[in-house]
Scaffold this motif. Structure first.
Motif, short mmCIF file in Angstrom:
data_model
loop_
_atom_site.label_atom_id
_atom_site.label_comp_id
_atom_site.label_asym_id
_atom_site.label_seq_id
_atom_site.Cartn_x
_atom_site.Cartn_y
_atom_site.Cartn_z
N ALA A 2 0.74 -1.10 -0.02
CA ALA A 2 0.15 0.07 0.04
C ALA A 2 0.86 1.28 0.03
CB ALA A 2 -1.01 0.01 1.30
N ARG A 3 0.72 2.16 -0.84
CA ARG A 3 1.37 3.50 -1.15
C ARG A 3 0.75 4.64 -1.09
NH1 ARG A 3 6.69 2.76 -2.57
NH2 ARG A 3 6.49 4.72 -3.62
N LYS A 4 1.17 5.54 -0.59
CA LYS A 4 0.08 6.70 -0.60
C LYS A 4 0.31 7.53 -2.21
CE LYS A 4 0.19 11.38 1.38
NZ LYS A 4 0.75 12.28 2.47
N MET A 5 -0.76 8.05 -2.41
CA MET A 5 -0.74 8.59 -4.07
C MET A 5 0.22 9.80 -4.02
SD MET A 5 -3.40 6.73 -5.53
CE MET A 5 -3.73 7.93 -6.91
N GLN A 6 1.03 9.60 -5.07
CA GLN A 6 2.14 10.37 -5.25
C GLN A 6 1.90 11.43 -6.53
OE1 GLN A 6 5.62 8.18 -5.44
NE2 GLN A 6 5.68 7.58 -3.22
N LEU A 7 1.36 10.92 -7.59
CA LEU A 7 1.14 11.47 -8.53
C LEU A 7 -0.38 12.31 -8.77
CD1 LEU A 7 2.59 8.93 -11.14
CD2 LEU A 7 3.64 10.82 -10.27
N SER A 8 -0.11 13.32 -9.40
CA SER A 8 -1.49 14.16 -9.79
C SER A 8 -2.09 13.57 -10.94
CB SER A 8 -1.36 15.74 -10.09
OG SER A 8 -0.58 15.70 -11.35
N ALA A 9 -3.59 13.77 -11.27
CA ALA A 9 -4.02 13.10 -12.42
C ALA A 9 -3.47 13.49 -13.79
CB ALA A 9 -5.71 13.56 -12.34
N GLU A 10 -3.09 14.68 -13.84
CA GLU A 10 -2.36 15.35 -14.96
C GLU A 10 -0.98 14.19 -15.32
OE1 GLU A 10 -0.99 16.94 -18.46
OE2 GLU A 10 -2.95 16.91 -17.61
N GLU A 11 -0.19 14.15 -14.14
CA GLU A 11 1.17 13.33 -14.17
C GLU A 11 0.74 11.96 -14.40
OE1 GLU A 11 3.97 15.59 -10.88
OE2 GLU A 11 2.41 14.35 -10.14
N GLN A 12 -0.32 11.35 -13.99
CA GLN A 12 -0.66 9.92 -14.32
C GLN A 12 -1.04 10.02 -15.81
OE1 GLN A 12 -3.89 8.85 -11.71
NE2 GLN A 12 -2.62 8.78 -9.89
N ARG A 13 -1.65 10.92 -16.44
CA ARG A 13 -2.13 11.01 -17.79
C ARG A 13 -0.79 10.76 -18.58
NH1 ARG A 13 -2.21 14.16 -21.83
NH2 ARG A 13 -1.36 16.03 -20.57
N GLN A 14 0.02 11.66 -18.17
CA GLN A 14 1.53 11.59 -18.94
C GLN A 14 2.20 10.44 -18.94
OE1 GLN A 14 3.79 14.93 -17.20
NE2 GLN A 14 2.17 16.94 -18.24
N VAL A 15 2.19 9.58 -17.66
CA VAL A 15 2.87 8.37 -17.54
C VAL A 15 2.20 7.51 -18.29
CG1 VAL A 15 3.03 6.44 -15.86
CG2 VAL A 15 3.67 8.84 -15.26
N LEU A 16 0.85 7.55 -18.42
CA LEU A 16 0.17 6.60 -19.43
C LEU A 16 0.65 6.92 -20.75
CD1 LEU A 16 -1.87 4.41 -19.16
CD2 LEU A 16 -3.73 5.90 -19.59
N GLN A 17 0.60 8.03 -21.27
CA GLN A 17 0.90 8.25 -22.62
C GLN A 17 2.33 7.77 -22.89
OE1 GLN A 17 0.72 12.57 -23.06
NE2 GLN A 17 -1.32 12.67 -23.64
#
Length: 370
Positions: free
Chosen positions: A239-254
Motif C-alpha cells: 500500500a502506497r500513498k498517492m504520489q502523482l496528480s491526475a495530469e502526471e498520471q495521464r502523462q505516464v500513461l502516454q
C-alpha cells in the motif's frame, strides 16, 4: 600500470557475469556484454604484454586492435534500443576498422618474430595509423550514439547509459589527441605514453562501472513475476500513498502507450512491472499507481489487452491473406506462455474464444489449427 590493467580486466569480467546473470536482460544487452568482453580481452592482452614481453617498443607503443570494437558496439546498442526490430548484423561494415586492425596487428607480430629491426619499423607505421584511426572513430561513433540517444525520450535510463559511455569514449579520444599533439610538437618525452595509457585504461574501468550501475545495480534483487499467474498473485503491491496528480498520471500513461506501441515489448512472455519500468525509465510504483488509479486496470490486465489486440490484428491480417491460423502459435507470438491463459483473456476481452472469433472472420477454405 599493470595493477590498473589487472583491476580493469577483473572489473570487466565481473560486469559480464553480473549482466549475463540478470533475469531482466534484453536482447540489446548482448551488445553490452560483447563490449565488456572486448574491454576484458583488450586489458588481458596488455597484461600479458607488460608481464612477459621484454621489447620496450612493443610494451610502450603497440596498440591493441580490439579498441576498434568499442565505438561500433555502443552505436549498434543505441540503434537496437531505438528500434527493437533492428538487426545488428545488418551493419557489419562498422567492424571493418577492427578487421583491418587485426590484420595489421598480426602482421606486426609475424614481422617481429622474423626480424626485430624490421618489426620495429612496421610497428611504427602500424601504431601511427591505428592511433589516428582510433581517435577519429572515437569521435564518430560516440557522436552518432549521442544523436540516437536524443531519440529515446521515453527510455531515460538507456539514454543516460548511452550518453555516459559516449562521453567516456569521447574523452579517451580527446586525451589521446592531446598527448599525440604534444608529442608531435616535441613537448613530451620519455614516459608520456605510459601516462596516456594509464589514463585510458582507467577510463575503460569506469565504462565497466557505468554499465554495472545502469544495467545491474538498478535491478539487482528483483524477481520477475510469472507472466501467466493470476493477476491477484502476480501483482501484490504494498500500500502506497498517492504520489502523482491526475495530469502526471495521464502523462505516464502516454509514455507507456508510446513505449509499448514502439517496442512491442508486451510480446515478451517474461515481461513484468520491473522490466517495463526499466525500459521506460519510470518508477514501477508510478506505473502501478497510474494503471490502478487512472486506467482502472492491473498491470497484467493492461498488458493482456495489448496482447489480445495484437492477436486480433494478426487474425484479421491472416484472414485477408487467406492464411491458415494456428491458435497456439498465435498465443506464443503475442506473449502468452500457455494456450489456456490466451483463451481465457481473449474471451474475457472480446466475448469470444479465439476459435469463435476466427470462424466469424475466416475466409472460405482457410484452415484453423488448434
Amino acid at each position: 600500470m599493470i595493477y590498473v590493467i589487472a583491476i580493469g580486466a577483473f572489473q570487466a569480467l565481473t560486469a559480464v557475469a553480473l549482466l549475463s546473470s540478470s533475469k531482466l536482460r534484453s536482447k540489446a544487452d548482448f551488445l553490452l556484454i560483447l563490449l565488456l568482453c572486448s574491454i576484458a580481452a583488450h586489458l588481458a592482452i596488455k597484461f600479458c604484454i607488460y608481464s612477459f614481453v621484454n621489447d620496450h617498443e612493443v610494451r610502450t607503443q603497440m596498440n591493441t586492435f580490439i579498441g576498434f570494437c568499442y565505438g561500433p558496439l555502443l552505436y549498434l546498442y543505441a540503434c537496437q534500443r531505438r528500434n527493437a526490430a533492428f538487426i545488428p548484423a545488418s551493419r557489419w561494415y562498422v567492424f571493418l576498422p577492427f578487421i583491418f586492425g587485426a590484420v595489421g596487428y598480426l602482421t606486426v607480430v609475424c614481422v617481429l618474430m622474423w626480424s626485430a629491426d624490421a618489426g620495429h619499423a612496421v610497428l611504427y607505421y602500424y601504431n601511427e595509423t591505428t592511433t589516428w584511426m582510433m581517435m577519429v572513430l572515437g569521435f564518430l561513433f560516440p557522436g552518432s550514439s549521442l544523436r540516437i540517444a536524443k531519440q529515446l525520450p521515453d527510455m531515460l535510463q538507456e539514454k543516460k547509459l548511452i550518453n555516459s559511455i559516449s562521453y567516456l569514449l569521447g574523452t579517451i579520444s580527446i586525451i589521446s589527441l592531446g598527448f599525440k599533439t604534444a608529442q608531435s610538437l616535441h613537448m613530451l618525452h620519455g614516459s608520456y605514453n605510459i601516462i596516456c595509457r594509464d589514463i585510458i585504461y582507467s577510463l575503460l574501468l569506469v565504462v565497466c562501472l557505468v554499465i554495472i550501475r545502469y544495467k545491474y545495480v538498478g535491478i539487482m534483487g528483483l524477481q520477475p513475476a510469472k507472466a501467466d499467474a493470476p493477476p491477484a498473485v502476480a501483482e501484490i503491491q504494498p500500500a502506497r500513498k498517492m504520489q502523482l496528480s491526475a495530469e502526471e498520471q495521464r502523462q505516464v500513461l502516454q509514455v507507456l502507450e508510446a513505449h509499448l506501441h514502439k517496442t512491442r515489448i508486451y510480446t515478451d512472455a517474461e515481461l513484468n512491472l520491473d522490466k517495463l519500468a526499466q525500459g521506460t525509465g519510470i518508477s514501477k510504483y508510478h506505473i502501478s499507481e497510474t494503471l490502478n488509479s487512472y486506467a482502472g486496470k492491473s498491470f497484467y490486465q493492461y498488458i493482456s489487452e495489448w496482447r489480445i489486440r495484437r492477436a486480433m490484428e494478426q487474425i484479421r491480417f491472416m484472414n485477408e491473406k487467406a492464411l491458415p491460423v494456428n491458435v497456439l502459435t498465435l498465443a506464443y507470438d503475442c506473449g502468452f506462455k500457455a494456450k489456456s491463459s490466451f483463451n481465457q483473456y481473449f474471451k474475457k476481452i472480446t466475448g469470444l474464444t479465439p476459435t469463435e472469433y476466427i470462424k466469424s472472420l475466416v475466409a472460405p477454405g482457410v484452415t484453423i489449427h488448434e
